[in-house]
Design an enzyme around this catalytic site. Structure first.
Site, PDB file in Angstrom:
ATOM      1  N   GLU A 174       5.677   2.381   4.890  1.00 40.01           N
ATOM      2  CA  GLU A 174       4.240   2.673   4.816  1.00 40.01           C
ATOM      3  C   GLU A 174       3.980   3.927   5.628  1.00 40.01           C
ATOM      4  O   GLU A 174       4.596   4.145   6.678  1.00 40.01           O
ATOM      5  CB  GLU A 174       3.429   1.505   5.377  1.00 40.01           C
ATOM      6  CG  GLU A 174       1.932   1.834   5.431  1.00 40.01           C
ATOM      7  CD  GLU A 174       1.029   0.630   5.621  1.00 40.01           C
ATOM      8  OE1 GLU A 174       1.504  -0.407   6.114  1.00 40.01           O
ATOM      9  OE2 GLU A 174      -0.161   0.744   5.279  1.00 40.01           O
ATOM     10  N   CYS A 197      -1.255  -1.899   4.054  1.00 40.16           N
ATOM     11  CA  CYS A 197      -2.708  -1.754   3.888  1.00 40.16           C
ATOM     12  C   CYS A 197      -3.097  -0.429   3.249  1.00 40.16           C
ATOM     13  O   CYS A 197      -4.196  -0.298   2.710  1.00 40.16           O
ATOM     14  CB  CYS A 197      -3.398  -1.883   5.234  1.00 40.16           C
ATOM     15  SG  CYS A 197      -3.282  -3.525   5.920  1.00 40.16           S
ATOM     16  N   ASN A 236      -1.731  -5.991  -1.899  1.00 42.42           N
ATOM     17  CA  ASN A 236      -0.886  -6.108  -0.705  1.00 42.42           C
ATOM     18  C   ASN A 236      -1.136  -7.420   0.014  1.00 42.42           C
ATOM     19  O   ASN A 236      -0.445  -8.396  -0.221  1.00 42.42           O
ATOM     20  CB  ASN A 236      -1.123  -4.912   0.215  1.00 42.42           C
ATOM     21  CG  ASN A 236      -0.427  -5.069   1.554  1.00 42.42           C
ATOM     22  OD1 ASN A 236       0.745  -5.444   1.595  1.00 42.42           O
ATOM     23  ND2 ASN A 236      -1.125  -4.836   2.646  1.00 42.42           N
ATOM     24  N   GLU A 237      -2.188  -7.426   0.849  1.00 46.52           N
ATOM     25  CA  GLU A 237      -2.423  -8.608   1.691  1.00 46.52           C
ATOM     26  C   GLU A 237      -3.755  -9.242   1.340  1.00 46.52           C
ATOM     27  O   GLU A 237      -4.504  -9.627   2.222  1.00 46.52           O
ATOM     28  CB  GLU A 237      -2.454  -8.158   3.155  1.00 46.52           C
ATOM     29  CG  GLU A 237      -1.277  -8.588   3.942  1.00 46.52           C
ATOM     30  CD  GLU A 237      -1.347  -8.151   5.395  1.00 46.52           C
ATOM     31  OE1 GLU A 237      -2.399  -7.680   5.875  1.00 46.52           O
ATOM     32  OE2 GLU A 237      -0.317  -8.299   6.060  1.00 46.52           O
TER      33      GLU A 237
HETATM   34  O1  AHR Z   1       2.893  -3.232   8.771  1.00 46.15           O
HETATM   35  C1  AHR Z   1       1.614  -2.884   9.185  1.00 46.15           C
HETATM   36  C2  AHR Z   1       0.536  -3.612   8.410  1.00 46.15           C
HETATM   37  O2  AHR Z   1       0.651  -4.991   8.590  1.00 46.15           O
HETATM   38  C3  AHR Z   1       0.589  -3.455   6.919  1.00 46.15           C
HETATM   39  O3  AHR Z   1      -0.044  -2.317   6.500  1.00 46.15           O
HETATM   40  C4  AHR Z   1      -0.121  -4.665   6.422  1.00 46.15           C
HETATM   41  O4  AHR Z   1       0.338  -5.076   5.164  1.00 46.15           O
HETATM   42  C5  AHR Z   1       0.080  -5.685   7.509  1.00 46.15           C
HETATM   43  O5  AHR Z   1      -1.107  -6.231   7.925  1.00 46.15           O
END
Ligand code: AHR
Length: 661
Positions: free
Chosen positions: A49, A248, A379-380
């Site tokens: 990321e 994120c 993603n989350e």
């Molecule tokens: O790894 C950092 C963050 O942690 C990522 O962006 C997210 O997916 C998680 O909350």
């Protein structure tokens, strides 16, 4: 009296254990005759990321910050030490045509007005400085339009922290029109915090854009490519997959600033710069100069995956902005553009040269498909809104690409209401691969090595997509990549491996961080502008990845898996290619332990090797000064008979490898 005797026995026992190791021996049995399941080639991979300056300022080797003057403050990163003698103005907007590319995404350029010939300069500060190495070559390029040939020469120099010149070249900007110029120069000194000084000879006006500088020595010598030292660390892990672009960052704080892959491909100067979401995410770790140039975009991610032998695993927005921020939702009946992005991405990666997106890939230099097998939806995200959107994506993707495996998400935590809801709904939908995230204490990792022992073997497969032990707690900027975290992750990972029937992919997160510009810790790799090193956690991941084997075997104590009894953890595999039995053992106790591993029913050679990763203190960690303090050591191991006798040092991760006949 009786109490005294008992106390003496206990103290004696403690002393004995402390000085000489555990009195008891743990006997383990590996059943070499039976393959429980095949280990997926994707088993251990990477999560990338653009957080902590991982892309711009990190992996992407561009050294000029704000090269195209597109940051919100268009001159951020540029100093004007002698503005009194002239002025430096920004001219922005489409009213000023950029004739070379004719695009509308690179809207600003820098107009320099020079009133005298005393050496007007602008200076770029780089990404917290520029790391330059003595005798290394650097490639500069810039676009310029020299009004009426006013400027006779542009002198380009590296300066060190005392402003001494440590490398120099020049360009004669011959054209009135926008034109690209290139020059190469060599650094005469190694400097971690160099800057790029640009001086103009002549008076009048010159327009500049895309002022760019890369080391010549990049990964695979690609022009304007990636940082070689960082990619080498990734390559060395032989990762099974590369997940990108996050995290994120996929979701965006609002839908408008979600990651849109189509804006990250094609000509680099046409990729519109935008603010990185981590710029403002944490009030205590604001990074006002954190933007995404997308020089490292989806084409480059696919190429990197190929280079390091990893299966590409892109994750896309599902029409939900980050629920920790706005939680903005695209209405279900307006999901078409999001779904089209997913379908077009599959065509970009795998489509024939004759398809629209396959043609773009070809034009960018890769006629062969990238062999994409996975795609992530969101993603989350959590809650019913996610499940509703996931269903629409799944239907559309499977209708056109039935062989692509879809990754779904279970939210930000490996337990709790959101997690339970997601798992229940995704199971009902027969989801193929569910992404779980774990940012928990080291103790949690040690206590959850049996997490998957009871997972339904016929249910969805698991992608342990983001994990990292947090000391002292999640979201704390005092978190360290210490040895306790690393060996606790190893203990947990024996559980992932033992359950390779359900767990098909695993990755530590986040992957990397710039020493001077991070927002999130811990991270697997740390770098500055000159160097990069792997944390203790990196070496744990690497050990598992390099020794993942091909077939899962059972390893038990009294018929039960080893999930923390006597502070011990274990998993075992066979590698049919290297013809080896590989046993992984983790001792989380403060004392050494004797272990016997009975390799039942096997025909083994006596020669083997043993890899040890250990450190005496829980707080130990690797640093720039001591980057390999915690790193594996390997020695020969001679097997006598069918039983391996091992002494596991306190706080250790051990890999035993024995050749099969
Ligand atoms: O790894 C950092 C963050 O942690 C990522 O962006 C997210 O997916 C998680 O909350």
């Amino acid at each position: 009296m009786k109490n005294n005797i008992i106390t003496k026995i206990i103290i004696g026992g403690l002393l004995f254990n402390g000085l000489y190791g555990f009195a008891q021996k743990t006997n383990l049995e590996v059943d070499v005759t039976k393959t429980i399941t095949k280990i997926q080639p994707t088993m251990f991979g990477l999560f990338f990321e653009d957080i902590n300056f991982a892309a711009d300022g990190g992996l992407y080797a561009e050294m000029v910050k704000n090269r195209s003057f597109e940051f919100d403050k268009p001159l951020m990163g540029w100093e004007q030490p002698n503005t009194k003698r002239s002025s430096l103005n920004m001219q922005s907007g489409t009213a000023v045509p950029i004739k070379v590319s004719g695009n509308k995404t690179n809207t600003n350029f820098c107009r320099v007005l020079i009133n005298d010939d005393k050496g007007y300069t602008i200076i770029n500060e780089g990404f917290r400085g520029m790391g330059v190495k003595k005798d290394a070559k650097y490639n500069l390029s810039l676009k310029a339009a020299n009004h009426d040939g006013a400027i006779k020469k542009i002198i380009i120099q590296f300066i060190d922290k005392d402003k001494k010149v440590i490398g120099e070249t020049s360009i004669v900007p011959a054209s009135n029109e926008w034109k690209y110029y290139t020059a190469q120069f060599t650094a005469t000194q190694t400097e971690a915090k160099a800057k790029l000084k640009i001086t103009f000879e002549g008076t009048g006006t010159i327009d500049l854009d895309m002022i760019s500088l890369f080391p010549e020595d990049t990964w695979m010598n690609r022009k304007n490519g990636l940082r070689k030292d960082i990619v080498q660390l990734l390559y060395d892990m032989k990762p099974g997959f590369l997940r990108f672009p996050g995290g994120c960052i996929v979701e965006g704080r609002t839908l408008a600033d979600r990651y849109q892959w189509k804006k990250s491909v094609g000509n680099v100067e046409d990729r519109r710069t935008m603010m990185n979401r981590w710029n403002v995410e944490f009030s205590n770790k604001q990074t006002p100069d954190y933007f995404q140039s997308f020089g490292l975009g989806f084409y480059e991610y696919f190429q990197l995956s190929e280079d390091i032998g990893a299966s590409p695993l892109p994750i896309l927005s599902c029409g939900m902005a980050c629920q920790y921020n706005t939680g903005e939702l695209a209405p279900v009946e307006e999901l078409d553009p999001y779904i089209q992005d997913a379908l077009d991405l599959i065509e970009f990666a795998n489509g024939a040269e004759t398809t629209a997106w396959g043609k773009l890939r070809t034009d960018m230099g890769h006629p062969k498909p990238f062999n994409l097998k996975f795609i992530g939806v969101g993603n989350e995200q959590w809650g019913p809104d996610y499940i509703e959107r996931y269903k629409v994506f799944e239907k559309a993707i499977k209708a056109k690409y039935p062989n692509i495996t879809i990754v779904s998400g279970s939210g930000p935590s490996p337990d709790g209401e959101h997690f339970d809801f997601a798992m229940q709904e995704l199971k009902k939908l027969d989801a193929e691969l569910i992404d779980e995230h774990y940012y928990k204490s080291p103790q949690w990792f040690r206590e959850n090595a049996a997490r998957y022992d009871k997972y339904d073997r016929k249910g969805p497969k698991i992608f342990a997509g983001e994990y990292a032990a947090q000391s002292p707690a999640a979201d704390k900027s005092s978190n360290r990549n210490n040895w306790e975290c690393a060996f606790s992750e190893a203990a947990f990972m024996t559980g992932l491996e033992r359950n390779a029937e359900v767990v098909n992919l695993c990755s530590y997160a986040p992957l990397m961080a710039h020493e001077d510009a991070w927002q999130w810790t811990p991270d697997m790799i740390w770098f500055n502008n000159l160097e990069a090193f792997g944390s203790a956690n990196y070496y744990v991941q690497k050990l598992f990845s390099l020794n993942k084997g091909t077939d899962l075997l059972s390893i038990t104590k009294d018929g039960q898996p080893l999930t923390g009894q006597n502070s011990l953890y274990a998993s075992a595999v066979k590698d049919v290619n290297s013809k080896e039995i590989i046993v992984k053992l983790v001792n989380t106790a403060a004392t050494a332990q004797e272990v016997t591993v009975d390799l039942k029913g096997s025909k083994l050679l006596s020669k083997g090797s043993i890899i040890t990763l250990t450190s005496p203190n829980l707080q130990d960690e690797n640093t720039f000064a001591s980057p390999k303090k915690i790193s594996p050591t390997e020695s020969e191991y001679n097997l006598k008979g069918e039983k391996a006798q091992l002494n596991l040092p306190a706080y250790s991760v051990i890999v035993l490898k024995i050749k099969m006949k």
